[in-house]
Design a protein around this motif. Sequence first.
Motif, PDB file in Angstrom:
ATOM      1  N   GLY A  13       0.812  -1.230   0.000  1.00 18.12           N
ATOM      2  CA  GLY A  13       0.000   0.000   0.000  1.00 18.12           C
ATOM      3  C   GLY A  13       0.829   1.257   0.000  1.00 18.12           C
ATOM      4  O   GLY A  13       1.996   1.282   0.365  1.00 18.12           O
ATOM      5  N   CYS A  14       0.151   2.305  -0.367  1.00 20.43           N
ATOM      6  CA  CYS A  14       0.802   3.599  -0.521  1.00 20.43           C
ATOM      7  C   CYS A  14       0.355   4.586   0.548  1.00 20.43           C
ATOM      8  O   CYS A  14       0.295   5.781   0.309  1.00 20.43           O
ATOM      9  CB  CYS A  14       0.471   4.185  -1.889  1.00 20.43           C
ATOM     10  N   VAL A  15       0.016   4.087   1.759  1.00 21.58           N
ATOM     11  CA  VAL A  15      -0.535   4.965   2.773  1.00 21.58           C
ATOM     12  C   VAL A  15       0.424   6.102   3.091  1.00 21.58           C
ATOM     13  O   VAL A  15       0.022   7.227   3.376  1.00 21.58           O
ATOM     14  CB  VAL A  15      -0.861   4.160   4.051  1.00 21.58           C
ATOM     15  N   LYS A 202       8.808  -4.249  -9.633  1.00 24.29           N
ATOM     16  CA  LYS A 202       8.574  -3.664  -8.320  1.00 24.29           C
ATOM     17  C   LYS A 202       8.292  -2.169  -8.450  1.00 24.29           C
ATOM     18  O   LYS A 202       8.679  -1.533  -9.427  1.00 24.29           O
ATOM     19  CB  LYS A 202       9.801  -3.895  -7.429  1.00 24.29           C
ATOM     20  N   PRO A 203       7.625  -1.595  -7.441  1.00 22.14           N
ATOM     21  CA  PRO A 203       7.351  -0.152  -7.490  1.00 22.14           C
ATOM     22  C   PRO A 203       8.635   0.657  -7.552  1.00 22.14           C
ATOM     23  O   PRO A 203       9.641   0.315  -6.929  1.00 22.14           O
ATOM     24  CB  PRO A 203       6.599   0.106  -6.170  1.00 22.14           C
ATOM     25  N   GLY A 204       8.600   1.731  -8.324  1.00 20.38           N
ATOM     26  CA  GLY A 204       9.734   2.630  -8.387  1.00 20.38           C
ATOM     27  C   GLY A 204       9.667   3.653  -7.272  1.00 20.38           C
ATOM     28  O   GLY A 204       8.926   3.503  -6.298  1.00 20.38           O
ATOM     29  N   ILE A 205      10.431   4.695  -7.398  1.00 19.13           N
ATOM     30  CA  ILE A 205      10.423   5.771  -6.401  1.00 19.13           C
ATOM     31  C   ILE A 205       9.091   6.495  -6.491  1.00 19.13           C
ATOM     32  O   ILE A 205       8.691   6.937  -7.566  1.00 19.13           O
ATOM     33  CB  ILE A 205      11.582   6.755  -6.653  1.00 19.13           C
ATOM     34  N   PRO A 206       8.365   6.605  -5.371  1.00 19.24           N
ATOM     35  CA  PRO A 206       7.055   7.277  -5.421  1.00 19.24           C
ATOM     36  C   PRO A 206       7.170   8.703  -5.942  1.00 19.24           C
ATOM     37  O   PRO A 206       8.079   9.445  -5.577  1.00 19.24           O
ATOM     38  CB  PRO A 206       6.592   7.249  -3.960  1.00 19.24           C
ATOM     39  N   VAL A 216      -5.913   2.310 -10.524  1.00 18.56           N
ATOM     40  CA  VAL A 216      -5.268   1.569  -9.442  1.00 18.56           C
ATOM     41  C   VAL A 216      -5.900   0.181  -9.403  1.00 18.56           C
ATOM     42  O   VAL A 216      -6.950  -0.054 -10.001  1.00 18.56           O
ATOM     43  CB  VAL A 216      -5.408   2.299  -8.094  1.00 18.56           C
ATOM     44  N   ALA A 217      -5.255  -0.739  -8.689  1.00 15.27           N
ATOM     45  CA  ALA A 217      -5.737  -2.123  -8.753  1.00 15.27           C
ATOM     46  C   ALA A 217      -5.388  -2.898  -7.499  1.00 15.27           C
ATOM     47  O   ALA A 217      -4.567  -2.481  -6.678  1.00 15.27           O
ATOM     48  CB  ALA A 217      -5.142  -2.823  -9.981  1.00 15.27           C
ATOM     49  N   SER A 218      -6.022  -4.040  -7.360  1.00 15.64           N
ATOM     50  CA  SER A 218      -5.699  -5.008  -6.326  1.00 15.64           C
ATOM     51  C   SER A 218      -5.801  -6.404  -6.956  1.00 15.64           C
ATOM     52  O   SER A 218      -6.403  -6.561  -8.017  1.00 15.64           O
ATOM     53  CB  SER A 218      -6.695  -4.876  -5.153  1.00 15.64           C
ATOM     54  N   ILE A 227       1.620   0.473 -11.261  1.00 16.61           N
ATOM     55  CA  ILE A 227       0.213   0.729 -10.962  1.00 16.61           C
ATOM     56  C   ILE A 227       0.058   0.704  -9.439  1.00 16.61           C
ATOM     57  O   ILE A 227       0.414  -0.278  -8.791  1.00 16.61           O
ATOM     58  CB  ILE A 227      -0.699  -0.334 -11.602  1.00 16.61           C
ATOM     59  N   ARG A 228      -0.484   1.768  -8.873  1.00 18.24           N
ATOM     60  CA  ARG A 228      -0.583   1.831  -7.417  1.00 18.24           C
ATOM     61  C   ARG A 228      -1.656   0.882  -6.887  1.00 18.24           C
ATOM     62  O   ARG A 228      -2.722   0.742  -7.478  1.00 18.24           O
ATOM     63  CB  ARG A 228      -0.902   3.258  -6.960  1.00 18.24           C
ATOM     64  N   PRO A 229      -1.375   0.241  -5.743  1.00 18.51           N
ATOM     65  CA  PRO A 229      -2.395  -0.598  -5.114  1.00 18.51           C
ATOM     66  C   PRO A 229      -3.585   0.238  -4.653  1.00 18.51           C
ATOM     67  O   PRO A 229      -3.425   1.354  -4.159  1.00 18.51           O
ATOM     68  CB  PRO A 229      -1.665  -1.218  -3.921  1.00 18.51           C
ATOM     69  N   SER A 230      -4.782  -0.319  -4.778  1.00 24.82           N
ATOM     70  CA  SER A 230      -6.004   0.428  -4.492  1.00 24.82           C
ATOM     71  C   SER A 230      -6.096   0.873  -3.044  1.00 24.82           C
ATOM     72  O   SER A 230      -6.477   2.017  -2.768  1.00 24.82           O
ATOM     73  CB  SER A 230      -7.223  -0.430  -4.824  1.00 24.82           C
ATOM     74  N   LEU A 231      -5.784  -0.009  -2.102  1.00 19.27           N
ATOM     75  CA  LEU A 231      -6.053   0.294  -0.705  1.00 19.27           C
ATOM     76  C   LEU A 231      -5.263   1.501  -0.214  1.00 19.27           C
ATOM     77  O   LEU A 231      -5.830   2.420   0.392  1.00 19.27           O
ATOM     78  CB  LEU A 231      -5.760  -0.927   0.168  1.00 19.27           C
ATOM     79  N   GLY A 232      -3.967   1.495  -0.445  1.00 18.58           N
ATOM     80  CA  GLY A 232      -3.162   2.626   0.007  1.00 18.58           C
ATOM     81  C   GLY A 232      -3.588   3.931  -0.639  1.00 18.58           C
ATOM     82  O   GLY A 232      -3.612   4.988  -0.002  1.00 18.58           O
ATOM     83  N   THR A 233      -3.944   3.859  -1.929  1.00 19.51           N
ATOM     84  CA  THR A 233      -4.402   5.047  -2.636  1.00 19.51           C
ATOM     85  C   THR A 233      -5.708   5.560  -2.050  1.00 19.51           C
ATOM     86  O   THR A 233      -5.911   6.776  -1.894  1.00 19.51           O
ATOM     87  CB  THR A 233      -4.588   4.734  -4.126  1.00 19.51           C
ATOM     88  N   LEU A 234      -6.606   4.650  -1.712  1.00 18.04           N
ATOM     89  CA  LEU A 234      -7.897   5.036  -1.150  1.00 18.04           C
ATOM     90  C   LEU A 234      -7.724   5.674   0.228  1.00 18.04           C
ATOM     91  O   LEU A 234      -8.353   6.703   0.528  1.00 18.04           O
ATOM     92  CB  LEU A 234      -8.798   3.804  -1.062  1.00 18.04           C
ATOM     93  N   VAL A 235      -6.894   5.095   1.064  1.00 17.71           N
ATOM     94  CA  VAL A 235      -6.642   5.672   2.383  1.00 17.71           C
ATOM     95  C   VAL A 235      -6.030   7.057   2.256  1.00 17.71           C
ATOM     96  O   VAL A 235      -6.389   7.994   2.985  1.00 17.71           O
ATOM     97  CB  VAL A 235      -5.736   4.738   3.213  1.00 17.71           C
ATOM     98  N   GLU A 236      -5.120   7.212   1.317  1.00 19.05           N
ATOM     99  CA  GLU A 236      -4.508   8.521   1.070  1.00 19.05           C
ATOM    100  C   GLU A 236      -5.560   9.546   0.673  1.00 19.05           C
ATOM    101  O   GLU A 236      -5.581  10.681   1.167  1.00 19.05           O
ATOM    102  CB  GLU A 236      -3.448   8.402  -0.022  1.00 19.05           C
ATOM    103  N   LEU A 237      -6.454   9.136  -0.210  1.00 18.65           N
ATOM    104  CA  LEU A 237      -7.499  10.040  -0.685  1.00 18.65           C
ATOM    105  C   LEU A 237      -8.436  10.446   0.459  1.00 18.65           C
ATOM    106  O   LEU A 237      -8.765  11.633   0.608  1.00 18.65           O
ATOM    107  CB  LEU A 237      -8.295   9.361  -1.798  1.00 18.65           C
TER     108      LEU A 237
END
Length: 397
Positions: A13-15, A202-206, A216-218, A227-237
């Motif tokens: 996640g991208c929290v 793997k994810p690169g530098i944010p 985004v996806a899961s 492609i950013r994971p959905s959950l971390g993106t949603l929490v961020e939003l």
Amino acid sequence: MILTRPLRGLFLGCVAGAAFGLAAVPPSGLSHLVQSVPVETGLGDPGLPYAKDEWVAMIRSARQSLDFGEFYVTNRPHSALEPVLAELEKAGARGVKIRFLLSAKMLGQDPASVARLKAIPGAEVRSFDLTGVSGGILHAKYFLVDGREAYFGSQNLDWRALEEIHELGVRTTDPRLVTPLKEIFGVDWRFAETHKVPDLPKPGIPSTARPDAELVASPPFLTPGDIRPSLGTLVELLGQARQRIRVQLLTYSPVAGQDRFWPVLDNALRAAAVRGVKVQLLVSDWVLGGRALPHLKSLTLIPNLEVRIASIPEASEGHIPFARTVHSKYLVVDDAVLWVGTSNWEEGYFLDSRNVEALFRDPVLATQGAAIFDRLWGSRFAFPLDPGKTYEKRKVD
């Protein structure tokens, strides 16, 4: 549906990602919302097209390829899905290459319709099975036309999704959405053949930049690093909301597995309300009698947080199993950002199963999403959840 998750450590996640502003941006004009509403309700937005028409038009325009990722397919004679399936047969007859991914756990829903897909000239159907990996499912609902246009949203390839359920989707030619969706389909198509989780980039530098349209996806373990994971993106939003949050879902639950509390999204909504954001959560009456109901009732006790239940009465023809409900899955933040996806807000949808969502930092689309929400929120089909009341469980099947 709560799903097991042995791959807990793979959450990417991208929290902690960089915050982004919610400033107004010009609409791209490449994407538009597409609706479905139950008949006899009057809930349709007169300014939006219907999925039953958009699907036929998109399939009819195909010249080279049609790629589908679907939870399942089910039809009945003379339904709104019949012209869609007929158009698919015409596409196959004119030489369009058609590929279908269907969730392994749902193949028995309508064997005749699955057989019909397999009989289309040049069509190939593969089963997507995460049983031995995460216990998840292919829950996404999308298709691609000639690799240049895409449709995704809450509508399953189901006649009821076109006639008897409240749904919301997106038709788009935006390459920022179409290109990653093509990448996801490619990953899933190979997985369905090999049954092996691929070694993905793997994810690169944010990046601190956030595009005004993003796919985004899961689950994270089956999603490429670009492609950013959905959950971390949603929490961020949710964490960036300052004025108002509107959420509409089939189900919402912080209960995971048999007895485990999963507070990720619950905490985000509570935190938003505590900092003064007006939070409105609209869920279907499928939650009545379920394990999450006490938690939903507890949300109503928080200042600035209101929960309403959407209940669509039976059609005049009588009971239709798994229909007459609110199945849309979308979020509007501050009248500036719209999130449209395929996930209910439960742990398994984000960490175990394939789902896709789109994030639009576009006040025009956000305003349209808010209007859809407000129409149902203020309708005779929605009522406030009473924390002191005992509710009977809704008949679903």
